[in-house]
Each structure stands twice: as C-alpha cells, then as structure tokens.
Write an enzyme that holds these catalytic residues in place. Structure first.
Site, mmCIF file in Angstrom:
data_model
loop_
_atom_site.group_PDB
_atom_site.id
_atom_site.type_symbol
_atom_site.label_atom_id
_atom_site.label_comp_id
_atom_site.label_asym_id
_atom_site.label_seq_id
_atom_site.Cartn_x
_atom_site.Cartn_y
_atom_site.Cartn_z
ATOM 1 N N SER A 143 0.852 -1.198 0.000
ATOM 2 C CA SER A 143 0.000 0.000 0.000
ATOM 3 C C SER A 143 0.885 1.245 0.000
ATOM 4 O O SER A 143 2.046 1.180 0.444
ATOM 5 C CB SER A 143 -0.851 0.010 1.268
ATOM 6 O OG SER A 143 -1.615 1.182 1.369
ATOM 7 N N TYR A 156 -2.537 -0.450 10.661
ATOM 8 C CA TYR A 156 -2.562 -0.851 9.240
ATOM 9 C C TYR A 156 -1.262 -0.450 8.536
ATOM 10 O O TYR A 156 -0.641 -1.255 7.842
ATOM 11 C CB TYR A 156 -3.778 -0.214 8.550
ATOM 12 C CG TYR A 156 -3.883 -0.572 7.081
ATOM 13 C CD1 TYR A 156 -4.198 -1.875 6.699
ATOM 14 C CD2 TYR A 156 -3.662 0.377 6.083
ATOM 15 C CE1 TYR A 156 -4.293 -2.219 5.348
ATOM 16 C CE2 TYR A 156 -3.754 0.039 4.747
ATOM 17 C CZ TYR A 156 -4.071 -1.251 4.384
ATOM 18 O OH TYR A 156 -4.166 -1.600 3.048
HETATM 19 O O1 NJP Z 1 -10.457 -5.356 -0.216
HETATM 20 P P1 NJP Z 1 -11.653 -6.413 -0.106
HETATM 21 P P2 NJP Z 1 -9.420 -5.012 -1.369
HETATM 22 N N1 NJP Z 1 -7.736 -15.114 5.034
HETATM 23 O O2 NJP Z 1 -12.157 -6.261 1.273
HETATM 24 C C1 NJP Z 1 -9.707 -11.558 1.954
HETATM 25 C C2 NJP Z 1 -4.944 -3.791 -0.101
HETATM 26 N N2 NJP Z 1 -5.221 -2.378 -0.320
HETATM 27 O O3 NJP Z 1 -9.631 -5.766 -2.608
HETATM 28 O O4 NJP Z 1 -11.728 -14.206 3.476
HETATM 29 C C3 NJP Z 1 -7.955 -15.124 3.714
HETATM 30 O O5 NJP Z 1 -12.600 -6.267 -1.237
HETATM 31 C C4 NJP Z 1 -11.204 -11.336 1.792
HETATM 32 O O6 NJP Z 1 -11.884 -12.586 1.637
HETATM 33 P P3 NJP Z 1 -12.723 -13.354 2.788
HETATM 34 C C5 NJP Z 1 -5.565 -4.389 1.140
HETATM 35 O O7 NJP Z 1 -4.806 -4.107 2.308
HETATM 36 C C6 NJP Z 1 -6.483 -1.944 -0.476
HETATM 37 O O8 NJP Z 1 -9.353 -3.543 -1.451
HETATM 38 O O9 NJP Z 1 -13.698 -14.157 1.990
HETATM 39 N N3 NJP Z 1 -8.470 -14.101 3.028
HETATM 40 C C7 NJP Z 1 -11.243 -10.603 0.459
HETATM 41 O O10 NJP Z 1 -11.262 -11.519 -0.606
HETATM 42 C C8 NJP Z 1 -5.533 -5.864 0.782
HETATM 43 O O11 NJP Z 1 -4.290 -6.425 1.107
HETATM 44 C C9 NJP Z 1 -6.713 -0.573 -0.651
HETATM 45 O O12 NJP Z 1 -13.344 -12.317 3.660
HETATM 46 C C10 NJP Z 1 -8.799 -13.011 3.718
HETATM 47 C C11 NJP Z 1 -9.934 -9.830 0.440
HETATM 48 O O13 NJP Z 1 -9.090 -10.376 1.468
HETATM 49 C C12 NJP Z 1 -5.713 -5.860 -0.737
HETATM 50 O O14 NJP Z 1 -5.489 -4.531 -1.169
HETATM 51 C C13 NJP Z 1 -5.652 0.307 -0.688
HETATM 52 C C14 NJP Z 1 -8.601 -12.900 5.102
HETATM 53 C C15 NJP Z 1 -10.144 -8.354 0.724
HETATM 54 O O15 NJP Z 1 -10.922 -7.819 -0.284
HETATM 55 C C16 NJP Z 1 -7.091 -6.288 -1.224
HETATM 56 O O16 NJP Z 1 -8.090 -5.492 -0.636
HETATM 57 C C17 NJP Z 1 -4.383 -0.179 -0.507
HETATM 58 C C18 NJP Z 1 -8.051 -14.017 5.763
HETATM 59 N N4 NJP Z 1 -7.862 -14.037 7.086
HETATM 60 C C19 NJP Z 1 -4.157 -1.516 -0.337
HETATM 61 N N5 NJP Z 1 -9.014 -11.671 5.506
HETATM 62 C C20 NJP Z 1 -8.092 -0.013 -0.806
HETATM 63 N N6 NJP Z 1 -9.119 -0.812 -1.059
HETATM 64 O O17 NJP Z 1 -8.227 1.213 -0.717
HETATM 65 C C21 NJP Z 1 -9.453 -11.031 4.414
HETATM 66 O O18 NJP Z 1 -3.366 0.690 -0.529
HETATM 67 N N7 NJP Z 1 -9.330 -11.827 3.335
#
Ligand code: NJP
Length: 263
Positions: A143, A156
C-alpha cells in the site's frame, strides 16, 4: 505476445475487490487462476462466472491465511491438484482505521496475522518449489500506507511497512535467481475494504475524488505479471508525495500534516 497463457496463478483474497478482478482478468488472458479466501460460496460464484465468461475452469479453496496449519494443508492440496505455481499474488488483507489511543489491540494483532504473517505463510509454501525450478513471481499487495503513515493508520500502516520490508529483503535474497518479487502500492481503491477500515465513512467521503477503480488496479497488476518490475505504485503522483515526504520528513510534517489527516 500473451505471456500469461496457461500460467497458474494463485490469488489470496480472491472473493472480492482487486483479488476477484485479477482472477477474472488473468482467466481472460488464458491463465489458470486459483482462488483463495475464507468465503467459499463467494469463491464458488466467482469461479462459475469465470467459467461461463472465459471457459477457463478455476479451482478454488477455502483458506484463512492467518491459520498456518490450514495454509500448509491447502498449498499441499493446490500442488497436488494443479502442479507447479507460476505466480503467487499475496492480496488477502484488511484494515481498521482508529487513533491508537482508542484502537483495539485485538484488531492490531489480527491485521498483523493476516496482512503480514499470512502473506509470509503463503510465500513460504511456494518459494522452495520456485527455487528448484528457478522461475516464479511473488506479487505482494502492500500500500502507499506502507511508504507513508497517516493519522489513524498506526496498525494498518505498520503492517504494510512490514510487507514492504519483507518484500525488499526477499527480492535481494533471490537476486541471482529467475524469481521476481514485486510490491504493489496503491492509493485508495473503491472496494469492500472500507466496510471494516472506515466504518464512519469519513475517509471515503474525504478521498472520493482520488478513489481508484478495482478494474484499473487489477489491469495494472496483470500487466506487472507480464512485465515484472520491483514496484508498482498507483497513482504515480501519490508515490511522488510519499517519496518527497521521506526526503523532507520534518518539513512535510509541518506542510502536509493537515492534508494527510483525512480519516
Ligand atoms: O479489499 P476487499 P481489497 N484469510 O475487502 C480476503 C490492499 N489495499 O480488494 O476471506 C484469507 O474487497 C477477503 O476474503 P474473505 C488491502 O490491504 C487496499 O481492497 O472471503 N483471506 C477478500 O477476498 C488488501 O491487502 C486498498 O473475507 C482473507 C480480500 O481479502 C488488498 O489490497 C488500498 C482474510 C479483501 O478484499 C485487497 O483489498 C491499498 C483471511 N484471514 C491496499 N481476511 C483499498 N481498497 O483502498 C481477508 O493501498 N481476506
């Protein structure tokens, strides 16, 4: 030339947001995405959609990346099912934005378990095989918060600083191999991320006009897989800001402090 055709691409956090979009876009390029996340029903629906739209049938596995035993078991199953992994996209992650004095230490610990330890767990499962084959690509979704911490992101931003530290060290360790290690540093992206990160909606409201679309970010990440480089920073001007900040931190605290206080 299509460099992704028939490549096996494992994506953590593929049940929504940029992970989901990367899965769709890599399948459109003829690659074989393997979808991982905790929400099995969502993965099933996305896999079916990909099959209908591209005729690629993706595999999917339920996985909580913070559970080390489960990570080991699932990756054994992935290797048994698809064979070698060409690209690992460490994308699973979440954030909770709070001032540190009111922040919940359980949230902090969980962010580290998922964003940092989970990412290391998954990387550990693929590196030995990549070294044996002298090929592969690790893409870590970090990020801009990993370069420049802002108020209410102490937990974070600390996790994403850790991801960048890990990524840079791993890249240097693998310099003499044909394994690429990349970091992706986006600014705010319109995804479900903010449902947990920004429950008051203040940040989303303040940065609405800079919000990136997940499609655009995923497209750039697919391009990164085709032409690996050490870092992908989006948007470029935000990274310029982070670089300037790190060059002149005291001045930046004074001048940019109020601008960075958006949460
Ligand atoms: O978010 P979201 P993004 N084990 O909430 C999964 C970074 N980022 O696409 O397990 C396995 O739509 C969760 O799946 P589920 C951010 O830090 C974002 O934006 O089914 N999986 C979902 O598929 C992250 O690293 C922004 O709940 C786990 C996914 O993660 C990445 O981008 C800005 C889990 C999250 O999808 C993707 O985020 C930035 C676990 N314990 C960086 N916990 C931004 N959106 O602004 C969660 O700089 N997941």
């Amino acid at each position: 030339m299509n460099r992704l055709i028939d490549k096996k691409i494992v994506i953590t956090g593929a049940s929504s947001g940029i992970g989901e979009k990367i899965a769709i876009k890599t399948a459109e390029k003829g690659a074989h995405p393997v979808l991982l996340a905790r929400s099995e029903m969502k993965l099933k629906a996305i896999a079916e959609k990909i099959k209908t739209e591209t005729s690629v049938q993706p595999f999917y596995f339920k996985l909580d990346v913070s559970d080390r035993k489960e990570v080991e078991r699932v990756f054994v199953e992935i290797y048994r099912t698809i064979g070698n992994i060409d690209v690992l996209i460490n994308n699973a992650g979440f954030g909770v934005f709070d001032a540190f004095h009111v922040a919940n230490l359980d949230d902090m610990e969980k962010m580290f378990q998922v964003n940092v330890i989970g990412l290391m767990n998954c990387t550990k499962q693929v590196i030995p095989n990549m070294i044996d084959r002298n090929t592969g690509h690790i893409v870590n979704i970090a990020s801009q918060a990993g370069k420049l911490a802002t108020p209410k992101t102490s937990g974070y931003a600390a996790t994403k600083h850790a991801v960048l530290g890990f990524t840079n060290s791993l890249r240097l360790e693998l310099t003499k191999t044909n394994i690429h290690v990349s970091a992706v540093n986006p600014g705010p992206i319109e995804t479900n991320f903010f449902e947990s990160a920004d429950q008051s909606g203040t940040y989303v409201n303040n940065v609405k006009k800079y919000m990136l679309q997940s499609d655009v970010v995923a497209e750039k990440i697919v391009h990164l897989m085709e032409r690996p480089k050490r870092e992908l920073n989006i948007p470029y001007w935000m990274n310029l800001g982070s670089n300037l900040y790190n060059m002149f931190p005291r001045l930046a605290d004074k001048l940019a402090g109020p601008f960075l206080n958006k949460k």
